[in-house]
Design an enzyme around this catalytic site. Structure first.
Site, PDB file in Angstrom:
ATOM      1  N   ASP A 186      -2.940   4.482  -2.775  1.00 54.09           N
ATOM      2  CA  ASP A 186      -3.917   5.153  -1.923  1.00 54.09           C
ATOM      3  C   ASP A 186      -4.434   6.437  -2.589  1.00 54.09           C
ATOM      4  OD1 ASP A 186      -4.946   5.257   0.936  1.00 54.09           O
ATOM      5  OD2 ASP A 186      -3.981   7.214   0.832  1.00 54.09           O
ATOM      6  N   HIS A 238     -10.220  -1.877   5.166  1.00 53.54           N
ATOM      7  CA  HIS A 238      -9.926  -1.307   6.487  1.00 53.54           C
ATOM      8  C   HIS A 238     -10.684  -0.002   6.747  1.00 53.54           C
ATOM      9  CE1 HIS A 238      -7.538   0.791   3.620  1.00 53.54           C
ATOM     10  NE2 HIS A 238      -7.204   1.706   4.513  1.00 53.54           N
ATOM     11  N   ASP A 239     -11.375   0.510   5.746  1.00 50.67           N
ATOM     12  CA  ASP A 239     -12.139   1.759   5.905  1.00 50.67           C
ATOM     13  C   ASP A 239     -13.642   1.504   5.972  1.00 50.67           C
ATOM     14  OD1 ASP A 239      -9.786   3.304   5.643  1.00 50.67           O
ATOM     15  OD2 ASP A 239      -9.982   3.358   3.465  1.00 50.67           O
ATOM     16  N   ASP A 266       0.874  -1.174   0.000  1.00 51.39           N
ATOM     17  CA  ASP A 266       0.000   0.000   0.000  1.00 51.39           C
ATOM     18  C   ASP A 266       0.914   1.227   0.000  1.00 51.39           C
ATOM     19  OD1 ASP A 266      -2.113   1.773   0.423  1.00 51.39           O
ATOM     20  OD2 ASP A 266      -3.071   0.464   1.889  1.00 51.39           O
ATOM     21  N   GLU A 302      -6.879   3.162  -5.693  1.00 52.21           N
ATOM     22  CA  GLU A 302      -8.077   3.500  -4.921  1.00 52.21           C
ATOM     23  C   GLU A 302      -8.710   4.726  -5.579  1.00 52.21           C
ATOM     24  OE1 GLU A 302      -9.528   4.509  -0.352  1.00 52.21           O
ATOM     25  OE2 GLU A 302      -7.657   5.336  -1.095  1.00 52.21           O
TER      26      GLU A 302
HETATM   27  C1  GLC Z   1      -7.393   6.038   1.962  1.00 49.77           C
HETATM   28  C2  GLC Z   1      -7.082   4.976   2.984  1.00 49.77           C
HETATM   29  C3  GLC Z   1      -7.527   5.470   4.323  1.00 49.77           C
HETATM   30  C4  GLC Z   1      -6.751   6.726   4.657  1.00 49.77           C
HETATM   31  C5  GLC Z   1      -6.885   7.761   3.551  1.00 49.77           C
HETATM   32  C6  GLC Z   1      -5.847   8.834   3.678  1.00 49.77           C
HETATM   33  O1  GLC Z   1      -8.735   6.240   1.786  1.00 49.77           O
HETATM   34  O2  GLC Z   1      -7.678   3.762   2.610  1.00 49.77           O
HETATM   35  O3  GLC Z   1      -7.373   4.514   5.343  1.00 49.77           O
HETATM   36  O4  GLC Z   1      -7.204   7.281   5.847  1.00 49.77           O
HETATM   37  O5  GLC Z   1      -6.709   7.206   2.277  1.00 49.77           O
HETATM   38  O6  GLC Z   1      -4.589   8.331   3.352  1.00 49.77           O
END
Ligand code: GLC
Length: 548
Positions: free
Chosen positions: A200, A320-321, A98, A243
């Site tokens: 990310d 994880h979110d 990641d 993402e």
């Molecule tokens: C993404 C991650 C999340 C994080 C955010 C800022 O959405 O999955 O966990 O807080 O980015 O990096």
């Protein structure tokens, strides 16, 4: 190995803090992951998405990186990391790191330098603007984690941009020197033998803050093409997943059309935004509405067909979110086992690359808190205090956190029924879910009928399966809460049926010929009947007899 090995793979996502602690400090670590690699092999996955392990002050649990080329000490050392890469590779498991390149931590040396003054050589690594005064930021851009996206810096009298917390300053992708340093660092990791990157919030790097544009800015795809050429494009087997919260199918093609040489696939969230009032908007997550199953069918089916050969999508319910799927759209009480299996069966026969988030494979559930003091996650905490200040009722906010908060996904992995679910001999950084005696890996591994063994079965079935990988997809017209689809190619046809509800329902075969044994199911069903009775959360997959 085929160039697109990742079309054949199932990815397992690890949140290292909560996976397995070997030192007793209550925080999971890299050695804990190594210890569990054989378990992952048993499950049948062939790639790991490893959430950030880089050095970090952990304001956002690793998504605030202060040094990309070292490991945060509670997780271990670079030697441990090298061992993890090797041990994974030995088992045919690729390690997908990641990587957060939209922002760094405010403790990163680049930002410490950048803050020193307007003429510092790192100044342009970040996004600095003049405001009208120390109270009036350059514009009304807001942070994903509540409040203004601009923070005033007294030393230089300017504001810096932070689309997440103020400890996560945004990198300035317009600045070539910064990009060069990022590419250099990415090659450092690729040279170690990792399998690729999960990028990310990658759709934010082309931001145009002066135009109030954050996602999908004008230069976004230029940057990604450049990144590809300079880094993973030189490694023909590297897999990359971006993402992309705001991707439409058209945008997804820009990212993942192989001819454009950007990313292997997108990780988009349209289906994850269906149980909120403002459906297309990631910031609307706390304004809850119930899921309407026909919306889920429509959105998932759209993504199954529109990409054609011009893109590739991820398949997932959890990360994880996100809250736990069995609690979110299943029933984690009366139909816990059935509904957890339903989501495995429904997803894993679709086109795309499936992701399993740690604990999903044993049906881990949400947790319930009754006060903000029990919440660790910065996103939920910021939202709570922001909305409380705006007059929202406290109980509504706590309810929203219970339903959608990120801590739900982050409680420690439940390995067995011993103290702390076998996660740690110390005090876990986040309490273990109280249901670990009932829900854990050790009990499910022995039980052929467990959720875990259902996941194992669907993962196994996908392997080298041309029909699941490339077959056509068709949504069938059915009763409202039944999600049924066909996958087909010239040789064969496969049907998946799922009753997403706590009520019995009936599936009408409409002349389709099949019977006997399902490939996988979560109840003993009589498939010979023309009208098949489906108990609550029943799901099955079956091959259709093509001879008629
Ligand atoms: C993404 C991650 C999340 C994080 C955010 C800022 O959405 O999955 O966990 O807080 O980015 O990096």
């Amino acid at each position: 190995m085929s160039e697109c090995w990742w079309k054949d793979t199932v990815v397992y996502q690890i949140y290292p803090r909560s996976f397995k602690d070997t030192t007793g400090d209550g925080i999971g670590d890299i050695n804990g992951i190594i210890e569990k690699l054989d378990y992952l092999s048993y499950l049948g996955i062939s790639a790991i998405w490893l959430c950030p392990v880089y050095q970090s002050p952990n304001k956002d649990n690793g998504y605030d990186i202060s040094d990309y080329e070292s490991i945060t000490s509670s997780f271990g050392t670079m030697e441990d990391m090298d061992r993890l890469i090797n041990e994974s590779n030995k088992r045919g498991i690729k390690l997908i790191m990641d990587l957060v390149v939209n922002h760094t931590s405010d403790q990163h040396s680049w930002f410490i330098e950048s803050k020193k003054g307007l003429d510092n050589s790192y100044r342009d690594y970040y996004v600095w603007r003049d405001g009208c005064s120390s109270e009036q930021p350059p514009n009304e851009l807001t942070s994903v984690f509540s409040g203004s996206a601009w923070k005033f810096d007294k030393t230089s009298g300017q504001y810096y941009l932070h689309l997440f917390t103020e400890n996560q300053p945004d990198l300035n992708w317009e600045y070539p020197n910064m990009r060069k340093d990022i590419y250099h660092m990415m090659n450092f990791w690729l040279n170690k033998g990792i399998g690729g990157f999960r990028l990310d919030v990658i759709d934010l790097i082309g931001k145009e803050p002066d135009n109030l544009v954050t996602a999908n800015g004008n230069k976004l795809h230029d940057y990604i093409q450049e990144m590809n050429q300079e880094t993973f494009g030189k490694y023909p087997n590297a897999m990359t997943v971006g993402e992309t919260w705001g991707a439409t199918p058209e945008i997804a093609k820009l990212f993942s059309d192989p001819l454009r040489k950007e990313l292997s696939m997108v990780f988009q969230f349209e289906h994850m935004m269906l149980d909120q009032k403002n459906k297309g908007d990631s910031s609307g997550k706390w304004d809850l509405v119930p899921l309407y199953v026909p919306d889920l069918k429509a959105v998932m089916s759209k993504w199954q067909v529109v990409l054609g050969g011009q893109g590739w999508n991820s398949l997932f319910w959890n990360n994880h979110d996100l809250p736990r799927i069995v609690s979110r759209w299943g029933n984690d009480k009366q139909y816990w086992k059935e509904s957890a299996k339903l989501f495995a069966i429904l997803l894993h026969f679709m086109k795309g690359t499936p992701y399993v988030y740690q604990g999903e494979e044993i049906g881990m559930t949400n947790v319930e808190i009754d006060s903000i003091d029990q919440v660790n996650d910065i996103e939920a905490r910021n939202m709570y205090f922001d909305r409380l200040g705006k007059g929202y009722p406290q109980n509504e906010l706590i309810h929203a956190i219970n339903v959608k908060g990120r801590d739900n996904a982050r409680t420690p992995m439940q390995w067995d029924s011993s103290k702390n679910a076998g996660f740690s001999s110390g005090t876990p950084w986040l309490p273990v879910n109280a249901n670990y005696k009932k829900i854990n890996v050790a009990s499910q591994i022995k039980d052929a009928d467990s959720i875990l063994n259902t996941y194992k079965k669907v993962i196994e079935f996908r392997k080298d399966n041309i029909l699941v990988k490339y077959g056509d997809y068709k949504l069938l017209e059915t009763n409202e809460n039944i999600f049924a689809y066909l996958r087909s190619n010239r040789e064969s046809q496969l049907l998946v049926v799922a009753n997403i509800s706590s009520r019995e329902d009936v599936f009408d075969k409409n002349g389709m010929k099949f019977g006997g044994r399902a490939l996988v199911c979560n109840y003993q069903l009589d498939l010979e009947k023309e009208k098949i009775s489906l108990p609550p959360y029943a799901a099955f997959a079956v091959m259709i007899d093509n001879r008629n």
